[in-house]
Design a protein around this motif. Structure first.
Motif, PDB file in Angstrom:
ATOM      1  N   GLU A  10      -7.374  83.300  14.731  1.00  8.75           N
ATOM      2  CA  GLU A  10      -8.846  83.297  14.633  1.00  8.75           C
ATOM      3  C   GLU A  10      -9.334  82.220  13.668  1.00  8.75           C
ATOM      4  OE1 GLU A  10      -7.228  85.848  13.004  1.00  8.75           O
ATOM      5  OE2 GLU A  10      -6.910  87.322  14.574  1.00  8.75           O
ATOM      6  N   PRO A  11      -8.948  80.954  13.842  1.00 10.65           N
ATOM      7  CA  PRO A  11      -9.307  79.929  12.858  1.00 10.65           C
ATOM      8  C   PRO A  11     -10.811  79.737  12.675  1.00 10.65           C
ATOM      9  CG  PRO A  11      -8.469  78.924  14.886  1.00 10.65           C
ATOM     10  CD  PRO A  11      -8.190  80.383  14.982  1.00 10.65           C
ATOM     11  N   ASP A  12     -11.606  80.050  13.710  1.00  5.33           N
ATOM     12  CA  ASP A  12     -13.055  79.835  13.595  1.00  5.33           C
ATOM     13  C   ASP A  12     -13.736  80.832  12.657  1.00  5.33           C
ATOM     14  OD1 ASP A  12     -13.112  77.618  15.197  1.00  5.33           O
ATOM     15  OD2 ASP A  12     -13.676  78.693  17.019  1.00  5.33           O
TER      16      ASP A  12
ATOM     17  N   SER B 192     -12.878  88.904  17.990  1.00  8.51           N
ATOM     18  CA  SER B 192     -13.233  90.320  17.829  1.00  8.51           C
ATOM     19  C   SER B 192     -12.418  90.947  16.699  1.00  8.51           C
ATOM     20  CB  SER B 192     -13.019  91.097  19.135  1.00  8.51           C
ATOM     21  OG  SER B 192     -11.654  91.083  19.515  1.00  8.51           O
ATOM     22  N   ASN B 193     -11.367  90.256  16.257  1.00 10.65           N
ATOM     23  CA  ASN B 193     -10.591  90.709  15.097  1.00 10.65           C
ATOM     24  C   ASN B 193     -11.391  90.638  13.803  1.00 10.65           C
ATOM     25  OD1 ASN B 193      -8.198  91.505  16.298  1.00 10.65           O
ATOM     26  ND2 ASN B 193      -7.281  89.467  16.191  1.00 10.65           N
TER      27      ASN B 193
ATOM     28  N   SER C 135     -21.392  88.817  24.805  1.00 11.56           N
ATOM     29  CA  SER C 135     -21.888  88.200  23.573  1.00 11.56           C
ATOM     30  C   SER C 135     -20.741  87.684  22.719  1.00 11.56           C
ATOM     31  CB  SER C 135     -22.736  89.204  22.788  1.00 11.56           C
ATOM     32  OG  SER C 135     -23.959  89.441  23.440  1.00 11.56           O
ATOM     33  N   ASP C 136     -21.102  86.848  21.758  1.00 10.44           N
ATOM     34  CA  ASP C 136     -20.129  86.050  21.006  1.00 10.44           C
ATOM     35  C   ASP C 136     -19.691  86.748  19.714  1.00 10.44           C
ATOM     36  OD1 ASP C 136     -18.605  83.963  20.081  1.00 10.44           O
ATOM     37  OD2 ASP C 136     -20.300  82.731  19.446  1.00 10.44           O
ATOM     38  N   TRP C 137     -18.412  87.114  19.638  1.00  4.96           N
ATOM     39  CA  TRP C 137     -17.876  87.735  18.430  1.00  4.96           C
ATOM     40  C   TRP C 137     -17.835  86.742  17.264  1.00  4.96           C
ATOM     41  CZ3 TRP C 137     -17.147  92.535  16.840  1.00  4.96           C
ATOM     42  CH2 TRP C 137     -17.061  93.565  17.772  1.00  4.96           C
ATOM     43  N   SER C 138     -17.717  85.453  17.546  1.00  3.36           N
ATOM     44  CA  SER C 138     -17.757  84.457  16.463  1.00  3.36           C
ATOM     45  C   SER C 138     -19.126  84.486  15.791  1.00  3.36           C
ATOM     46  CB  SER C 138     -17.478  83.053  17.009  1.00  3.36           C
ATOM     47  OG  SER C 138     -16.258  83.015  17.709  1.00  3.36           O
TER      48      SER C 138
END
Length: 407
Positions: A286-288, A247-248, A213-216
């Motif tokens: 993590e720019p997103d 995930s950060n 699954s997507d951490w974003s």
């Protein structure tokens, strides 16, 4: 289309099945193709970007329109440059404004034949696929990681492999590490020594694989948990030891009062009520996540100073300007005095009435701003279905916690 959002408390707890990671999905699709794999990828993302990749790779035509899918444009440009034939790849009006010259120049050095159909340095492209020859390439490290990942994935299929020497500051390292890790799953081991990524000529092996699954996507639920102290949120499908740099989000939101607890049921977000006085963070990796965190901080009245945002100007929109504009409509006065930073010192003016949030054809703008409804702010979101780019069922999931959207 426009959604006017309303919030009415509906529940004290919610379980969310997050979408699959499109970053992993798109890489796996390309690696699957390069390995001539007969296996289907399990839990593939249903995002627009991934559908574009899947459609192109399964197409029997020679002309492809990737729409607004930047990852697909970069990955497919590299892929098609080594597939014998004549190919045309284009996209949306915004895609035609997003630079691709660095990647095209790099591929040209490897023997690729690529022509610009309209404007020099930008899509659409005419690609004459042919055999490529590797060696050493020098690239600036502060460009989009998608350029570098695209070259990394085709590197084993090139004569003599490829050594990528990255100069200057290297941004988005987790995305490059993700690419290396997924390549290793398909039997090719690259090494990263200092500023050089070394990938040998080799054959990919077909393997069965699935997408986490997507951490974003999880970040929007961290935002919701942060501004809703009484709401218990459980997120399904996330991995504790993830390939995803986003995930950060766990570390960032700990500063905003959210503890992350893993269990067999999923990831439980616990609001401790303890927030920092000011958030200073470098988003170089993590720019997103920047849009979500910026909106969260404003809603929680936490001043911030963000750096490492240089790639935000070449995303779906200029995300720095978009944040300044849209948070400004809500009364938050942000500034940016460098190409890579965003600052809010706590200045706010009163606003009233319904606030129209423009999304700039950017999925993350819609998803980052929607949770503002929880705080009593009346907002409407223009072009709300832009969320299908990465999280198609976002609006349906918001209904589970009481945010309804009426056209």
């Amino acid at each position: 289309m426009q959604y006017t959002l309303q919030f009415e408390k509906k529940t004290d707890s919610v379980q969310i099945q997050l979408p699959a990671s499109k970053s992993i999905s798109n890489r796996l699709l390309l690696l699957n193709a390069l390995s001539y794999s007969p296996f289907e990828i399990k839990n593939l993302s249903d995002s627009d970007d991934t559908k574009v990749m899947l459609n192109v790779l399964n197409s029997d035509t020679s002309t492809f329109d990737v729409g607004a899918a930047g990852t697909s444009m970069r990955f497919l440009t590299a892929f098609l440059s080594k597939i014998v034939g004549e190919w045309t790849i284009t996209g949306s009006s915004r895609m035609k404004q997003r630079p691709i010259k660095i990647l095209v120049d790099a591929l040209t050095q490897l023997g690729a034949r690529i022509e610009y159909i309209e404007n020099e340095g930008f899509p659409p492209l005419k690609i004459f696929g042919c055999a490529l020859k590797g060696g050493e390439l020098e690239l600036p490290g502060d460009i989009s990681s998608q350029y570098i990942s695209a070259l990394m994935m085709i590197a084993p299929t090139i004569e003599n492999g490829l050594t990528l020497k990255l100069t200057g500051d290297i941004i988005s390292r987790p995305y490059l590490n993700m690419t290396l890790a997924l390549m290793k799953e398909f039997g090719v081991t690259g090494t990263w020594k200092g500023n050089s990524i070394i990938i040998p000529e080799a054959s990919y092996k077909a393997v069965q694989t699935s997408v986490e699954s997507d951490w974003s996507a999880a970040s929007y639920w961290y935002e919701i948990a942060a501004i809703n102290p009484e709401l218990s949120v459980t997120l399904k499908g996330l991995k504790r030891y993830s390939l995803q740099g986003d995930s950060n989000v766990q570390k960032i939101y700990k500063e905003l009062g959210i503890e992350t607890k893993f269990s067999q049921k999923g990831v439980n977000l616990v609001n401790t009520g303890k927030k920092c006085r000011k958030l200073n963070y470098d988003f170089i990796n993590e720019p997103d996540l920047a849009q979500t965190v910026a909106v969260t901080c404003c809603l929680m009245n936490v001043p911030f100073h963000f750096t490492g945002l240089q790639t935000l100007k070449i995303k779906e929109t200029d995300r720095i300007s978009a944040l300044i504009n849209e948070l400004g409509k809500m009364g938050y006065l942000l500034e940016s005095n460098q190409k890579d930073n965003l600052i809010w010192s706590g200045d706010k003016k009163d606003v009233s009435g319904t606030i129209e949030i423009d999304t700039y054809k950017d999925h993350r703008m819609a998803m980052a701003f929607a949770p503002a409804s929880f705080t009593g702010v009346k907002i409407s979101v223009n072009d709300p279905m832009v969320v299908t780019k990465s999280y198609p069922h976002y609006w349906e999931d918001l209904k589970l916690v009481g945010i309804t959207s009426a056209e």
